[in-house]
Design a protein around this motif. Structure first.
Motif, PDB file in Angstrom:
ATOM      1  N   UNK A 105       0.820  -1.216   0.000  1.00  0.00           N
ATOM      2  CA  UNK A 105       0.000   0.000   0.000  1.00  0.00           C
ATOM      3  C   UNK A 105       0.853   1.264   0.000  1.00  0.00           C
ATOM      4  N   UNK A 106       1.774   1.371   0.908  1.00  0.00           N
ATOM      5  CA  UNK A 106       2.640   2.546   1.000  1.00  0.00           C
ATOM      6  C   UNK A 106       4.077   2.086   1.207  1.00  0.00           C
ATOM      7  N   UNK A 107       4.986   2.675   0.446  1.00  0.00           N
ATOM      8  CA  UNK A 107       6.411   2.418   0.628  1.00  0.00           C
ATOM      9  C   UNK A 107       7.118   3.748   0.788  1.00  0.00           C
ATOM     10  N   UNK A 108       8.112   3.803   1.675  1.00  0.00           N
ATOM     11  CA  UNK A 108       8.863   5.042   1.837  1.00  0.00           C
ATOM     12  C   UNK A 108       9.662   5.307   0.565  1.00  0.00           C
ATOM     13  N   UNK A 109       9.553   6.543   0.069  1.00  0.00           N
ATOM     14  CA  UNK A 109      10.211   6.915  -1.184  1.00  0.00           C
ATOM     15  C   UNK A 109      11.700   7.162  -0.928  1.00  0.00           C
ATOM     16  N   UNK A 110      12.536   6.620  -1.789  1.00  0.00           N
ATOM     17  CA  UNK A 110      13.983   6.728  -1.615  1.00  0.00           C
ATOM     18  C   UNK A 110      14.530   7.941  -2.357  1.00  0.00           C
ATOM     19  N   UNK A 111      15.820   8.202  -2.161  1.00  0.00           N
ATOM     20  CA  UNK A 111      16.492   9.296  -2.858  1.00  0.00           C
ATOM     21  C   UNK A 111      16.992   8.861  -4.232  1.00  0.00           C
ATOM     22  N   UNK A 112      16.787   7.580  -4.568  1.00  0.00           N
ATOM     23  CA  UNK A 112      17.193   7.105  -5.887  1.00  0.00           C
ATOM     24  C   UNK A 112      16.254   7.622  -6.959  1.00  0.00           C
ATOM     25  N   UNK A 113      16.776   7.768  -8.175  1.00  0.00           N
ATOM     26  CA  UNK A 113      15.906   8.126  -9.288  1.00  0.00           C
ATOM     27  C   UNK A 113      15.056   6.917  -9.668  1.00  0.00           C
ATOM     28  N   UNK A 114      14.024   7.160 -10.470  1.00  0.00           N
ATOM     29  CA  UNK A 114      13.175   6.064 -10.918  1.00  0.00           C
ATOM     30  C   UNK A 114      13.999   5.025 -11.673  1.00  0.00           C
ATOM     31  N   UNK A 115      14.934   5.491 -12.490  1.00  0.00           N
ATOM     32  CA  UNK A 115      15.801   4.575 -13.249  1.00  0.00           C
ATOM     33  C   UNK A 115      16.642   3.725 -12.296  1.00  0.00           C
ATOM     34  N   UNK A 116      17.241   4.368 -11.275  1.00  0.00           N
ATOM     35  CA  UNK A 116      18.078   3.640 -10.318  1.00  0.00           C
ATOM     36  C   UNK A 116      17.252   2.660  -9.488  1.00  0.00           C
ATOM     37  N   UNK A 117      16.027   3.050  -9.166  1.00  0.00           N
ATOM     38  CA  UNK A 117      15.138   2.187  -8.384  1.00  0.00           C
ATOM     39  C   UNK A 117      14.834   0.901  -9.149  1.00  0.00           C
ATOM     40  N   UNK A 118      14.521   1.033 -10.427  1.00  0.00           N
ATOM     41  CA  UNK A 118      14.218  -0.139 -11.247  1.00  0.00           C
ATOM     42  C   UNK A 118      15.476  -0.966 -11.471  1.00  0.00           C
ATOM     43  N   UNK A 119      16.581  -0.303 -11.746  1.00  0.00           N
ATOM     44  CA  UNK A 119      17.847  -0.986 -12.044  1.00  0.00           C
ATOM     45  C   UNK A 119      18.333  -1.802 -10.856  1.00  0.00           C
ATOM     46  N   UNK A 120      18.084  -1.288  -9.625  1.00  0.00           N
ATOM     47  CA  UNK A 120      18.492  -2.021  -8.424  1.00  0.00           C
ATOM     48  C   UNK A 120      17.773  -3.368  -8.339  1.00  0.00           C
ATOM     49  N   UNK A 121      16.554  -3.414  -8.867  1.00  0.00           N
ATOM     50  CA  UNK A 121      15.764  -4.654  -8.859  1.00  0.00           C
ATOM     51  C   UNK A 121      16.196  -5.596  -9.983  1.00  0.00           C
ATOM     52  N   UNK A 122      16.579  -5.004 -11.134  1.00  0.00           N
ATOM     53  CA  UNK A 122      16.944  -5.803 -12.310  1.00  0.00           C
ATOM     54  C   UNK A 122      18.301  -5.322 -12.862  1.00  0.00           C
ATOM     55  N   UNK A 123      19.402  -5.623 -12.147  1.00  0.00           N
ATOM     56  CA  UNK A 123      20.726  -5.114 -12.545  1.00  0.00           C
ATOM     57  C   UNK A 123      21.208  -5.646 -13.888  1.00  0.00           C
ATOM     58  N   UNK A 124      20.617  -6.734 -14.383  1.00  0.00           N
ATOM     59  CA  UNK A 124      21.041  -7.292 -15.664  1.00  0.00           C
ATOM     60  C   UNK A 124      20.478  -6.568 -16.869  1.00  0.00           C
ATOM     61  N   UNK A 125      19.532  -5.658 -16.664  1.00  0.00           N
ATOM     62  CA  UNK A 125      18.932  -4.926 -17.772  1.00  0.00           C
ATOM     63  C   UNK A 125      19.888  -3.839 -18.271  1.00  0.00           C
ATOM     64  N   UNK A 126      19.810  -3.538 -19.554  1.00  0.00           N
ATOM     65  CA  UNK A 126      20.575  -2.409 -20.101  1.00  0.00           C
ATOM     66  C   UNK A 126      19.842  -1.113 -19.788  1.00  0.00           C
ATOM     67  N   UNK A 127      20.539  -0.005 -19.966  1.00  0.00           N
ATOM     68  CA  UNK A 127      19.926   1.314 -19.741  1.00  0.00           C
ATOM     69  C   UNK A 127      18.682   1.480 -20.601  1.00  0.00           C
ATOM     70  N   UNK A 128      18.785   1.072 -21.850  1.00  0.00           N
ATOM     71  CA  UNK A 128      17.658   1.195 -22.776  1.00  0.00           C
ATOM     72  C   UNK A 128      16.473   0.347 -22.356  1.00  0.00           C
ATOM     73  N   UNK A 129      16.745  -0.863 -21.853  1.00  0.00           N
ATOM     74  CA  UNK A 129      15.661  -1.752 -21.423  1.00  0.00           C
ATOM     75  C   UNK A 129      14.941  -1.192 -20.195  1.00  0.00           C
ATOM     76  N   UNK A 130      15.710  -0.592 -19.280  1.00  0.00           N
ATOM     77  CA  UNK A 130      15.097   0.015 -18.095  1.00  0.00           C
ATOM     78  C   UNK A 130      14.200   1.179 -18.500  1.00  0.00           C
TER      79      UNK A 130
END
Length: 517
Positions: free
Chosen positions: A394-419
């Protein structure tokens, strides 16, 4: 009379323009709905008019002696207070007045006749203010408002430190309504209210004599309570007199008219350019060609608004589970004390179940207990051995990471373009993708979290209030994606109109609760 006047306000974050030459006026008694897609600047606009944010350009002018009450998405409560103490704080100015009266009575014990006359007059004036303000029925009024918004079952003597996020939001809203300001400013007030409490708030706002500005993605609620719409789109504010349905009709008509004018002008420009190209070199027609060119140069070229990126949601199914996905026997929810009587629950493959019940009954607790995030007070939960859950909290504390960094942290194998492609699919622009999660709006934040969930193979989709901050289009797309998901779904939502066409069954927690509802 204009209570609030906003003139030519421009504001942005970095290279991102949120508002450009935006103007707005609020008249006495108007009930204004501020609408627009996620990230268009609604909360930013409210922050500007309340003085929390200074605009880059433009002016904000309030009339004299105005009182405002602002409920935003991130307000806080004083630690250590009870709910009743917080609500009584709405009348702090009246309690101060009562203390002045008592102080004047003390002075009367030892004063001259002239001083006594003056004190009696002061006390009389203050007493009249208290009576007109309903000071002597404050507790009854607090009970009425608290029960209307569901705080009665929580308990007014309960500490605010022990409340859930939804319950804290209710306390803030109740206090704000009790203050009865001349201007009420509400940002998503229904996010943590169930059906009955949304209905109570709707009736309250329909009868509210003063003006208010309301941001809400609950269209049925919005349509019932507003008589003016301000639409924010592409950094521009546009006013429509009428309810939300009338706005939808007028906005669609305006869009069609603009598209027709654009096509007509485009054909006219093409014709003029063709004439100039064919005739500017010939002496006999050069003057006519120059005349056509001047007409082209003077023409006010129509531009169509930038098309907003639409959200596109889909969930990846994992391998098929057995027939029984999840079974709970004798399950008792709770933390320090039980929230429910023992429950027996059965969730079968491909079922889509909605969980309902008033706030505080334990809907989120049920989801977390079934997933093993928190232990039950009693009973047990068995999951199929092949269950692959995907959980939207329902609610998650928002981090100081960018949206791109947030997604990339979950899927480090993705390329920049894929993220970037994954986030863009959820309706996030390049500006959003490079923005910190804590700066994104609630809706944009939810889209990032949904994007992460969409790229995981799952066969059990568990969603806790996924629509709270999503705009109308995104909610419709999410409903479609849930219906199309080839797996099992467990869903908590305070909007029955969202899930009614999706689910195959409903679990009502009021059947098992230990509370009086």
């Amino acid at each position: 009379m204009s209570i609030l006047t906003v003139e030519n306000v421009t504001h942005g974050f970095g290279s991102r323009c949120i508002l450009e030459n935006a103007s707005f006026r609020l008249l006495k008694g108007e009930h204004v709905g501020l609408v627009g897609a996620n990230g268009e600047g609604k909360s930013t606009f409210l922050s500007i008019v309340t003085g929390k944010t200074q605009p880059d350009e433009g002016t904000v002018t309030w009339c004299n002696h105005i009182t405002t009450g602002y409920l935003d998405q991130y307000s806080s409560l004083p630690a250590g207070s009870t709910i009743r103490e917080v609500l009584r704080g709405a009348f702090a100015h009246l309690f101060d007045l009562e203390q002045e009266i008592l102080a004047d009575y003390d002075k009367m014990a030892d004063c001259g006749e002239e001083e006594m006359t003056r004190l009696m007059e002061d006390v009389g004036e203050m007493q009249e203010i208290l009576e007109q303000s309903g000071f002597y029925v404050i507790d009854a009024r607090i009970e009425e408002y608290a029960n209307g918004l569901g705080l009665g079952e929580v308990g007014l003597d309960r500490s605010v430190d022990d409340l859930s996020g939804g319950q804290r939001a209710k306390v803030l809203l109740t206090k704000l309504l009790l203050q009865n300001p001349m201007i009420l400013i509400l940002d998503e007030p229904t996010n943590f209210l169930d059906e009955n409490h949304v209905r109570w708030l709707g009736q309250f706002l329909q009868n509210y004599e003063n003006a208010f500005i309301l941001v809400s993605h609950d269209i049925l609620f919005l349509n019932d309570v507003v008589n003016v719409i301000y639409h924010v789109e592409n950094a521009t504010l546009t006013r429509y007199s009428g309810d939300y349905r009338y706005f939808e009709e007028m906005h669609a008509l305006k869009k069609r008219q603009l598209e027709q004018a654009y096509e007509k002008q485009r054909r006219e420009i093409a014709g003029l350019e063709d004439f100039v190209a064919r005739n500017k070199a010939r002496a006999a027609t050069a003057n006519m060609a120059r005349s056509r060119q001047k007409k082209l140069d003077r023409m006010d070229v129509i531009e169509l608004p930038r098309e907003r990126l639409k959200s596109e949601f889909s969930f990846r199914p994992a391998r098929t589970t057995g027939r029984v996905v999840m079974e709970a026997r004798g399950l008792v929810l709770g933390y320090d004390a039980p929230l429910t009587r023992p429950m027996d629950l059965l969730l079968e493959r491909n079922q889509k179940i909605a969980v309902k019940g008033v706030n505080g009954l334990g809907k989120s607790t049920l989801l977390k207990t079934l997933l093993g995030v928190i232990p039950p007070i009693a009973g047990q939960v068995e999951l199929d051995q092949f269950v692959e859950p995907g959980y939207f909290e329902q609610e998650e504390s928002a981090s100081a990471r960018t949206a791109l960094e947030e997604f990339w942290a979950e899927y480090p194998g993705y390329t920049n373009g894929e993220v970037r492609a994954a986030l863009a699919k959820c309706g996030l622009t390049a500006e959003h993708i490079g923005t910190q999660m804590r700066v994104l709006s609630g809706g944009e934040n939810a889209k990032v979290r949904l994007a992460k969930l969409m790229h995981r193979e799952i066969n059990l989709l568990v969603l806790d209030e996924p629509t709270s901050h999503l705009d109308v289009d995104a909610k419709e797309e999410l409903a479609r994606a849930i219906a199309a998901f080839k797996g099992t779904v467990l869903l908590v939502s305070h909007e029955p109109e969202f899930y009614q066409g999706i689910v195959s069954g409903v679990w009502d927690l009021t059947e098992w609760t230990t509370k009086v509802v």
